[in-house]
Design a protein around this motif. Sequence first.
Motif, mmCIF file in Angstrom:
data_model
loop_
_atom_site.group_PDB
_atom_site.id
_atom_site.type_symbol
_atom_site.label_atom_id
_atom_site.label_comp_id
_atom_site.label_asym_id
_atom_site.label_seq_id
_atom_site.Cartn_x
_atom_site.Cartn_y
_atom_site.Cartn_z
ATOM 1 N N ARG A 52 -18.515 -84.204 -21.225
ATOM 2 C CA ARG A 52 -17.142 -83.952 -21.655
ATOM 3 C C ARG A 52 -17.071 -83.835 -23.181
ATOM 4 N NH1 ARG A 52 -16.100 -87.210 -16.990
ATOM 5 N NH2 ARG A 52 -16.497 -89.141 -18.125
ATOM 6 N N TRP A 53 -17.768 -84.738 -23.855
ATOM 7 C CA TRP A 53 -17.803 -84.694 -25.312
ATOM 8 C C TRP A 53 -18.433 -83.393 -25.810
ATOM 9 C CZ3 TRP A 53 -22.275 -84.340 -28.170
ATOM 10 C CH2 TRP A 53 -22.136 -84.470 -29.560
ATOM 11 N N ALA A 74 -23.004 -92.371 -15.864
ATOM 12 C CA ALA A 74 -21.672 -92.392 -16.463
ATOM 13 C C ALA A 74 -21.735 -91.994 -17.939
ATOM 14 C CB ALA A 74 -21.054 -93.779 -16.311
ATOM 15 N N PHE A 75 -22.760 -92.458 -18.625
ATOM 16 C CA PHE A 75 -22.972 -92.109 -20.028
ATOM 17 C C PHE A 75 -23.147 -90.595 -20.159
ATOM 18 C CE2 PHE A 75 -25.069 -91.711 -24.067
ATOM 19 C CZ PHE A 75 -24.742 -92.843 -24.809
ATOM 20 N N LEU A 76 -23.958 -90.000 -19.294
ATOM 21 C CA LEU A 76 -24.207 -88.558 -19.340
ATOM 22 C C LEU A 76 -22.945 -87.759 -19.007
ATOM 23 C CD1 LEU A 76 -27.700 -88.526 -17.617
ATOM 24 C CD2 LEU A 76 -27.251 -88.007 -20.021
ATOM 25 N N GLU A 95 -29.138 -80.831 -17.967
ATOM 26 C CA GLU A 95 -29.062 -79.382 -18.176
ATOM 27 C C GLU A 95 -27.607 -78.907 -18.145
ATOM 28 O OE1 GLU A 95 -30.700 -75.478 -18.841
ATOM 29 O OE2 GLU A 95 -31.257 -77.557 -19.282
ATOM 30 N N ALA A 96 -26.811 -79.476 -17.246
ATOM 31 C CA ALA A 96 -25.396 -79.106 -17.189
ATOM 32 C C ALA A 96 -24.689 -79.485 -18.479
ATOM 33 C CB ALA A 96 -24.729 -79.789 -15.988
ATOM 34 N N MET A 97 -25.052 -80.641 -19.021
ATOM 35 C CA MET A 97 -24.462 -81.075 -20.275
ATOM 36 C C MET A 97 -24.881 -80.176 -21.431
ATOM 37 S SD MET A 97 -25.124 -83.173 -23.221
ATOM 38 C CE MET A 97 -26.257 -84.494 -22.790
ATOM 39 N N ARG A 98 -26.152 -79.782 -21.450
ATOM 40 C CA ARG A 98 -26.635 -78.893 -22.515
ATOM 41 C C ARG A 98 -25.902 -77.547 -22.458
ATOM 42 N NH1 ARG A 98 -29.659 -74.754 -23.463
ATOM 43 N NH2 ARG A 98 -30.226 -74.482 -21.268
ATOM 44 N N VAL A 99 -25.760 -77.003 -21.263
ATOM 45 C CA VAL A 99 -25.078 -75.714 -21.098
ATOM 46 C C VAL A 99 -23.599 -75.832 -21.456
ATOM 47 C CG1 VAL A 99 -24.391 -73.979 -19.398
ATOM 48 C CG2 VAL A 99 -26.726 -74.882 -19.377
ATOM 49 N N ALA A 100 -22.956 -76.924 -21.035
ATOM 50 C CA ALA A 100 -21.535 -77.119 -21.334
ATOM 51 C C ALA A 100 -21.286 -77.163 -22.830
ATOM 52 C CB ALA A 100 -21.036 -78.402 -20.675
ATOM 53 N N GLY A 101 -22.231 -77.730 -23.569
ATOM 54 C CA GLY A 101 -22.084 -77.818 -25.013
ATOM 55 C C GLY A 101 -22.643 -76.627 -25.764
#
Length: 269
Positions: free
Chosen positions: A139-140, A132-134, A187-193
């Motif tokens: 989103r952030w 949930a944190f990730l 990795e999805a979070m890194r790419v999204a940002g």
Amino acid sequence: MTPQLRLTTWNINSVRLRIGLVGRYVAEHAPDVLCLQETKCPDDQFPLSHVRDMGYAHWAFAGEKGYNGVSIFSRYPLSDVETRGFGGKADQRYIGATVGMGAGLRVHNFYVPAGGDEPDALTNPRFAHKLAFLADMERWSTEAAALRVSSALVGDLNIAPYVSDVWSHKALLKVVSHTPIETATLEAMRVAGRWTDAMRHLKPEPEPVYTWWSYRSADWEAANKGRRLDHIWTTPDLNARLIRVEVAKHVRGWDQPSDHAPVTVTIAM
């Protein structure tokens, strides 16, 4: 000569217990900005006199008794300090601030939950909290990327995402910190940002890079069963300015150390 900024991240595992090690590290390596995680210290008990003695005139911290806690020490002014909760909790696991050097650098300091031992969100609430944190971080990150502000995301992300980030990819596939759901989510979070993994930008795979060695290993250095849990990510505009990245592995061998080593990136500003 182009000015340079040395930015260090370190999970200190109790700032009051290891403030002497922090001072020793600063004396040896002289980071301009030092981000700590897992400080385990209420704000009113933070050892600020030691921070001043190290030469840092600017600081920001968010702590709680016995758990979590993040801080930023800086030789340059800090502005727009913020804290916020991720993953549905108000834990002190994030602090952000703008470092006033040149045009400024936005620094985001994170301490992602470890997630417990069982990589099953249905049976392990700690793992569910980590996911949930990730998800909140992703989103952030998407929102942060849209602002196009020169930034660095640093901290103990508690995930070793790539094959060369762990001593044995096969042995750790079912171990929390290297499971497929964690590595894919990170990795999805890194790419999204639109973040650049600064360590892997300067030290590409398949070079092994570790930042954490378990206390459980009787001879951690000989066994070298490490994981890269500590990260420095930067916005794409800084890619050409990344000069070097260093893992101070020797610090893990000091008396009463943290199980994490400090990681430092040097950026041309």
